[in-house]
Design an enzyme around this catalytic site. Structure first.
Site, short mmCIF file in Angstrom:
data_model
loop_
_atom_site.label_atom_id
_atom_site.label_comp_id
_atom_site.label_asym_id
_atom_site.label_seq_id
_atom_site.Cartn_x
_atom_site.Cartn_y
_atom_site.Cartn_z
N SER A 160 -47.83 74.26 -9.86
CA SER A 160 -48.82 75.07 -10.59
C SER A 160 -50.25 74.68 -10.26
CB SER A 160 -48.59 74.94 -12.10
OG SER A 160 -48.72 73.59 -12.50
N THR A 171 -51.94 74.11 -15.96
CA THR A 171 -53.22 73.68 -15.41
C THR A 171 -53.39 72.18 -15.55
OG1 THR A 171 -54.24 75.78 -16.00
CG2 THR A 171 -55.73 73.92 -15.72
N THR A 220 -55.95 74.99 -11.07
CA THR A 220 -54.64 75.64 -11.23
C THR A 220 -54.44 76.71 -10.18
OG1 THR A 220 -53.20 76.83 -12.79
CG2 THR A 220 -55.54 77.39 -12.82
N ARG A 235 -55.78 88.13 -10.48
CA ARG A 235 -55.76 87.67 -11.87
C ARG A 235 -56.44 86.32 -11.98
NH1 ARG A 235 -53.70 82.94 -14.77
NH2 ARG A 235 -53.33 83.57 -16.91
N THR A 272 -54.71 74.05 -21.26
CA THR A 272 -53.67 74.44 -20.33
C THR A 272 -52.74 75.40 -21.06
OG1 THR A 272 -51.82 73.66 -18.95
CG2 THR A 272 -52.28 72.42 -20.95
N GLY A 273 -52.18 76.35 -20.33
CA GLY A 273 -51.28 77.31 -20.95
C GLY A 273 -51.60 78.72 -20.56
#
Length: 319
Positions: free
Chosen positions: A51, A154, A172, A182, A205-206
């Site tokens: 990631s 991330t 990320t 995106r 992060t997420g």
């Protein structure tokens, strides 16, 4: 002579080796910005982390597009890139852009061109392993409907150096199989990151689309400025916002926040199982795991040896 406080904290187990390097630098009186960049570059360079950086999984067209940001807590200078391609260390490009008053946030072709013209290491970021996983997912999608958005971990990192300066950075490759172009929260000031050396810093992060809805990193720093400890600021910002999104938007994705104040105290809040790594002048680097509790607080404990062994096994498992 009083020992100066220093500290560093970063998201996910994958950041631990970088935290060890950053803590060594900080103990030797390195600058916060250097510690953050070194930490994140360590994660970006490791091909098994799917990631972030080299080995990161591509968008639905098979292209690795990376987002990154850097903020100097002393000056509030910020640099960021979105959708940058073929650059080994997006964090280094973001940090370089923070030196510019204008044009400090660049995206797509413009970001990539800046990196090329200024001598940053360029490489094909799509590793054979990541390409194979992308092809495997394409085949699965043809056979049955399934969510393509998998893997959005991330690396976010904060450092406090012995002079009291702070810095924060993020990097990320975004959501796996995301639409081309995106961009998530990671390069967006106040959402994915924020730092003010007089107060503290936070990073997220997420699922970026949900983190953006609450400007979560700035909200945590704002609460610390108002007197909250880092842990209280994280709890008070994250859990009510999770409830708000569920009530008003109808659903909420996974996200986690880390924070550290100018005294080296730290905090974490999350709505999923979340690992992180932290080191301070008083505590060697360690990997911890956080869970949300039923009363809107955060339970934090060391990871078990079994958890770590399983993590390593799954990380390098054959596809």
């Amino acid at each position: 002579m009083r020992q100066m406080k220093w500290g560093t904290i970063a998201t996910w187990r994958m950041a631990h080796d970088g935290v060890v390097k950053a803590s060594d630098l900080l103990a030797q009186q390195a600058q916060a910005g250097d510690a953050v960049e070194t930490l994140i570059k360590t994660v970006e360079a490791y091909p098994y982390y799917k990631s972030v950086g080299y080995g990161g999984l591509p968008n639905e067209e098979g292209v690795v597009e990376m987002d990154a940001a850097f903020m100097d807590g002393d000056t509030l200078a910020q640099g960021a890139v979105g959708g940058i391609q073929n650059v080994k260390h997006a964090i280094s490009v973001a940090r370089a852009l923070a030196k510019y008053h204008y044009n400090s946030f660049r995206v797509g072709e413009g970001a990539t061109k800046f990196a090329l013209l200024h001598g940053f290491e360029m490489t094909n970021m799509l590793t054979p392993r990541a390409k194979a996983e992308w092809q495997k997912r394409l085949q699965a999608l043809r056979q049955q409907p399934m969510t393509a958005y998998d893997g959005h971990d991330t690396v976010g990192a904060i450092a406090l150096d012995q002079t009291g300066s702070m810095a924060v950075g993020t990097s990320t490759s975004g959501l796996f199989m995301k639409k081309a172009g995106r961009v998530g929260d990671s390069p967006l000031s106040g959402s994915g990151y924020y730092a003010d050396s007089e107060v503290g810093a936070a990073a997220a992060t997420g699922l970026g689309e949900d983190i953006m809805k609450g400007c979560m990193s700035y909200e945590i720093v704002r609460r610390m400025a108002a007197g909250a400890t880092p842990q209280a600021a994280c709890d008070q910002a994250v859990y009510p916002f999770v409830a708000k999104l569920k009530a008003r938007y109808g659903k909420v994705g996974e996200f986690s926040l880390i924070a550290m104040n100018h005294n080296g105290e730290w905090g974490v809040a999350t709505n999923v199982e979340f690992t992180f790594s932290v080191a301070t002048a008083d505590q060697p680097a360690q990997i911890l795991i956080a869970h949300p509790t039923s009363d809107d607080h955060t339970k934090i404990e060391p990871v078990s040896e079994a958890w770590l062994a399983n993590y390593e096994r799954e990380l390098k498992a054959p596809l």
